[in-house]
Design a protein around this motif. Structure first.
Motif, PDB file in Angstrom:
ATOM      1  N   GLU A  44       1.071  -1.372  -0.061  1.00 42.96           N
ATOM      2  CA  GLU A  44      -0.242  -0.228  -0.148  1.00 42.96           C
ATOM      3  C   GLU A  44       0.657   0.993   0.017  1.00 42.96           C
ATOM      4  OE1 GLU A  44      -2.452  -0.525   3.603  1.00 42.96           O
ATOM      5  OE2 GLU A  44      -3.568  -2.072   2.619  1.00 42.96           O
ATOM      6  N   ASN A  45       2.399   0.624  -0.133  1.00 46.88           N
ATOM      7  CA  ASN A  45       2.753   2.148   0.346  1.00 46.88           C
ATOM      8  C   ASN A  45       4.253   2.121  -0.180  1.00 46.88           C
ATOM      9  OD1 ASN A  45       1.783   3.922   3.019  1.00 46.88           O
ATOM     10  ND2 ASN A  45       1.812   1.705   3.555  1.00 46.88           N
ATOM     11  N   ASP A  46       4.714   3.005  -0.812  1.00 50.74           N
ATOM     12  CA  ASP A  46       6.119   3.193  -2.140  1.00 50.74           C
ATOM     13  C   ASP A  46       7.413   3.260  -0.614  1.00 50.74           C
ATOM     14  OD1 ASP A  46       4.697   3.549  -4.313  1.00 50.74           O
ATOM     15  OD2 ASP A  46       4.342   6.013  -4.448  1.00 50.74           O
ATOM     16  N   PHE A  70      18.622  -1.989   7.602  1.00 51.89           N
ATOM     17  CA  PHE A  70      19.676  -2.833   6.880  1.00 51.89           C
ATOM     18  C   PHE A  70      19.427  -4.216   6.239  1.00 51.89           C
ATOM     19  CE2 PHE A  70      20.907   0.858   8.072  1.00 51.89           C
ATOM     20  CZ  PHE A  70      21.663   1.325   7.114  1.00 51.89           C
ATOM     21  N   VAL A  71      19.681  -4.443   4.894  1.00 47.24           N
ATOM     22  CA  VAL A  71      19.085  -5.678   4.340  1.00 47.24           C
ATOM     23  C   VAL A  71      20.511  -6.513   4.436  1.00 47.24           C
ATOM     24  CG1 VAL A  71      16.838  -5.377   3.930  1.00 47.24           C
ATOM     25  CG2 VAL A  71      18.601  -4.703   2.559  1.00 47.24           C
ATOM     26  N   THR A  72      21.376  -5.458   4.183  1.00 42.97           N
ATOM     27  CA  THR A  72      22.515  -6.089   4.142  1.00 42.97           C
ATOM     28  C   THR A  72      23.881  -5.509   5.241  1.00 42.97           C
ATOM     29  OG1 THR A  72      23.595  -4.110   2.574  1.00 42.97           O
ATOM     30  CG2 THR A  72      22.698  -6.010   1.228  1.00 42.97           C
ATOM     31  N   SER A  73      25.445  -6.917   5.150  1.00 43.86           N
ATOM     32  CA  SER A  73      25.995  -6.256   6.209  1.00 43.86           C
ATOM     33  C   SER A  73      27.292  -7.498   5.521  1.00 43.86           C
ATOM     34  CB  SER A  73      25.460  -6.910   7.575  1.00 43.86           C
ATOM     35  OG  SER A  73      25.169  -8.320   7.184  1.00 43.86           O
ATOM     36  N   GLY A  74      28.129  -7.030   6.630  1.00 47.11           N
ATOM     37  CA  GLY A  74      29.889  -7.685   6.701  1.00 47.11           C
ATOM     38  C   GLY A  74      30.733  -6.611   5.285  1.00 47.11           C
ATOM     39  N   THR A  75      31.595  -7.757   5.385  1.00 50.03           N
ATOM     40  CA  THR A  75      32.506  -7.024   4.018  1.00 50.03           C
ATOM     41  C   THR A  75      32.425  -6.860   3.042  1.00 50.03           C
ATOM     42  OG1 THR A  75      33.908  -8.955   4.546  1.00 50.03           O
ATOM     43  CG2 THR A  75      34.292  -7.527   6.377  1.00 50.03           C
ATOM     44  N   ASN A  76      31.770  -7.031   2.249  1.00 53.22           N
ATOM     45  CA  ASN A  76      31.224  -6.629   1.151  1.00 53.22           C
ATOM     46  C   ASN A  76      30.247  -5.702   0.408  1.00 53.22           C
ATOM     47  OD1 ASN A  76      31.980  -8.950   0.378  1.00 53.22           O
ATOM     48  ND2 ASN A  76      30.764 -10.617   0.698  1.00 53.22           N
ATOM     49  N   ASN A  77      30.995  -4.531  -0.072  1.00 55.59           N
ATOM     50  CA  ASN A  77      30.438  -3.694  -0.923  1.00 55.59           C
ATOM     51  C   ASN A  77      28.867  -4.196  -2.035  1.00 55.59           C
ATOM     52  OD1 ASN A  77      31.379  -1.393   0.568  1.00 55.59           O
ATOM     53  ND2 ASN A  77      33.300  -1.893  -1.103  1.00 55.59           N
ATOM     54  N   SER A  78      27.794  -3.814  -1.051  1.00 53.07           N
ATOM     55  CA  SER A  78      26.392  -3.512  -2.009  1.00 53.07           C
ATOM     56  C   SER A  78      25.863  -1.798  -2.199  1.00 53.07           C
ATOM     57  CB  SER A  78      24.938  -4.037  -0.917  1.00 53.07           C
ATOM     58  OG  SER A  78      25.931  -5.448  -1.056  1.00 53.07           O
ATOM     59  N   ARG A  79      25.014  -2.264  -4.228  1.00 59.74           N
ATOM     60  CA  ARG A  79      24.599  -0.840  -4.296  1.00 59.74           C
ATOM     61  C   ARG A  79      24.049  -0.760  -4.875  1.00 59.74           C
ATOM     62  NH1 ARG A  79      29.147  -2.478  -6.677  1.00 59.74           N
ATOM     63  NH2 ARG A  79      29.261  -2.968  -9.254  1.00 59.74           N
ATOM     64  N   ASP A  80      23.483  -0.359  -5.894  1.00 64.49           N
ATOM     65  CA  ASP A  80      22.040   0.323  -6.711  1.00 64.49           C
ATOM     66  C   ASP A  80      20.832  -0.452  -6.451  1.00 64.49           C
ATOM     67  OD1 ASP A  80      24.077   1.657  -8.438  1.00 64.49           O
ATOM     68  OD2 ASP A  80      24.921  -0.376  -9.198  1.00 64.49           O
ATOM     69  N   PRO A  81      20.353  -0.419  -5.222  1.00 63.81           N
ATOM     70  CA  PRO A  81      19.307  -0.770  -4.577  1.00 63.81           C
ATOM     71  C   PRO A  81      17.911  -0.406  -5.668  1.00 63.81           C
ATOM     72  CG  PRO A  81      19.519   1.111  -3.492  1.00 63.81           C
ATOM     73  CD  PRO A  81      20.885   0.661  -4.461  1.00 63.81           C
ATOM     74  N   ALA A  82      17.456  -1.216  -6.049  1.00 65.51           N
ATOM     75  CA  ALA A  82      15.575  -0.961  -6.940  1.00 65.51           C
ATOM     76  C   ALA A  82      14.809  -1.659  -6.079  1.00 65.51           C
ATOM     77  CB  ALA A  82      15.930  -2.428  -8.328  1.00 65.51           C
ATOM     78  N   VAL A  83      13.518  -0.916  -6.034  1.00 59.47           N
ATOM     79  CA  VAL A  83      12.367  -1.743  -5.001  1.00 59.47           C
ATOM     80  C   VAL A  83      11.126  -1.641  -5.954  1.00 59.47           C
ATOM     81  CG1 VAL A  83      12.327   0.363  -4.275  1.00 59.47           C
ATOM     82  CG2 VAL A  83      11.163  -1.937  -2.830  1.00 59.47           C
ATOM     83  N   ASN A  84      10.499  -2.540  -5.446  1.00 53.41           N
ATOM     84  CA  ASN A  84       9.062  -2.543  -6.661  1.00 53.41           C
ATOM     85  C   ASN A  84       7.799  -3.121  -5.467  1.00 53.41           C
ATOM     86  OD1 ASN A  84       6.854  -1.955  -8.032  1.00 53.41           O
ATOM     87  ND2 ASN A  84       8.130  -2.837  -9.976  1.00 53.41           N
ATOM     88  N   LYS A  85       7.236  -2.431  -4.545  1.00 56.88           N
ATOM     89  CA  LYS A  85       6.333  -3.098  -3.843  1.00 56.88           C
ATOM     90  C   LYS A  85       7.464  -4.163  -2.424  1.00 56.88           C
ATOM     91  CE  LYS A  85       2.971  -1.200  -5.417  1.00 56.88           C
ATOM     92  NZ  LYS A  85       2.354  -0.180  -4.774  1.00 56.88           N
ATOM     93  N   GLU A  86       6.903  -4.932  -2.409  1.00 58.85           N
ATOM     94  CA  GLU A  86       7.416  -6.251  -1.265  1.00 58.85           C
ATOM     95  C   GLU A  86       8.759  -7.188  -2.009  1.00 58.85           C
ATOM     96  OE1 GLU A  86       5.442  -9.915  -0.557  1.00 58.85           O
ATOM     97  OE2 GLU A  86       3.895  -8.456  -2.307  1.00 58.85           O
ATOM     98  N   TYR A  87       9.175  -6.368  -3.153  1.00 57.98           N
ATOM     99  CA  TYR A  87      11.176  -7.007  -3.578  1.00 57.98           C
ATOM    100  C   TYR A  87      11.703  -6.278  -3.364  1.00 57.98           C
ATOM    101  CZ  TYR A  87       8.490 -11.358  -4.595  1.00 57.98           C
ATOM    102  OH  TYR A  87       7.728 -12.395  -3.738  1.00 57.98           O
ATOM    103  N   MET A  88      12.577  -6.516  -3.931  1.00 59.04           N
ATOM    104  CA  MET A  88      14.425  -5.468  -3.562  1.00 59.04           C
ATOM    105  C   MET A  88      14.988  -6.215  -4.131  1.00 59.04           C
ATOM    106  SD  MET A  88      15.037  -3.830   0.467  1.00 59.04           S
ATOM    107  CE  MET A  88      16.587  -3.395  -0.113  1.00 59.04           C
ATOM    108  N   ALA A  89      15.937  -5.786  -5.349  1.00 55.59           N
ATOM    109  CA  ALA A  89      17.015  -5.660  -5.344  1.00 55.59           C
ATOM    110  C   ALA A  89      18.787  -5.249  -5.700  1.00 55.59           C
ATOM    111  CB  ALA A  89      16.679  -6.520  -7.087  1.00 55.59           C
ATOM    112  N   TRP A  90      19.587  -5.364  -5.763  1.00 55.62           N
ATOM    113  CA  TRP A  90      20.621  -5.205  -5.669  1.00 55.62           C
ATOM    114  C   TRP A  90      21.815  -5.303  -6.393  1.00 55.62           C
ATOM    115  CZ3 TRP A  90      18.821  -7.053  -1.346  1.00 55.62           C
ATOM    116  CH2 TRP A  90      19.508  -8.189  -0.236  1.00 55.62           C
ATOM    117  N   VAL A  91      22.906  -4.808  -6.040  1.00 51.59           N
ATOM    118  CA  VAL A  91      24.299  -5.088  -6.232  1.00 51.59           C
ATOM    119  C   VAL A  91      25.435  -5.670  -5.263  1.00 51.59           C
ATOM    120  CG1 VAL A  91      26.273  -5.545  -8.205  1.00 51.59           C
ATOM    121  CG2 VAL A  91      23.880  -4.559  -8.859  1.00 51.59           C
TER     122      VAL A  91
END
Length: 145
Positions: A44-46, A70-91
């Motif tokens: 129901e929300n963005d 936060f959905v990532t942690s540790g010693t790896n770099n993450s970037r470029d998150p994308a979201v659409n309703k209940e799903y997220m994707a990233w690198v």
């Protein structure tokens, strides 16, 4: 205008106490949402997503009632998150790779590795969890799903 002692005790103090409780309790209430409530909320929300440096590494988060989850942690770099309703994707850079694509389901907290090799960039996700991205293959970029 004169404010008497009864007005302060009966009206102003309870309002101030309620405001303080709301400010401090709201993040806690966001954390205790059931998966069904969270699913309904994100449908129901963005949902806003972002990346932030924590402990020297870039990590991905989403905002829930103005609190960063936060959905990532540790010693790896993450970037470029994308979201659409209940799903997220990233690198995420894994083992020195150019980037691997991950999918995250917000209500359940389940993360799925979509790729495992090569250089992958620019993920996009649909409202039902389908992911598309660019991948360097051979001598050119190609689109994968």
């Amino acid at each position: 205008m004169f404010i008497n002692k009864n007005t302060i005790l009966n009206w102003i103090m309870p309002i101030m106490i309620a405001m303080v409780v709301f400010v401090f309790a709201r993040p806690t209430l966001a954390q205790i949402m059931t998966p069904e409530e969270l699913s309904r909320y994100v449908l129901e929300n963005d949902v806003t997503v972002g990346e932030e440096t924590v402990g020297g590494f870039r990590h991905i988060y989403y905002l829930l009632n103005e609190e960063k989850i936060f959905v990532t942690s540790g010693t790896n770099n993450s970037r470029d998150p994308a979201v659409n309703k209940e799903y997220m994707a990233w690198v995420t850079e894994v083992n020195g790779s150019g980037g691997q694509i991950f999918l995250y389901h917000i209500p359940t907290g389940i993360t799925t590795a979509i790729t495992g090799s090569s250089t992958n960039l620019n993920p996009r996700v649909s409202a039902n969890g389908e992911v598309v991205w660019e991948r360097w293959l051979g001598d050119r970029w190609q689109i994968f799903m």
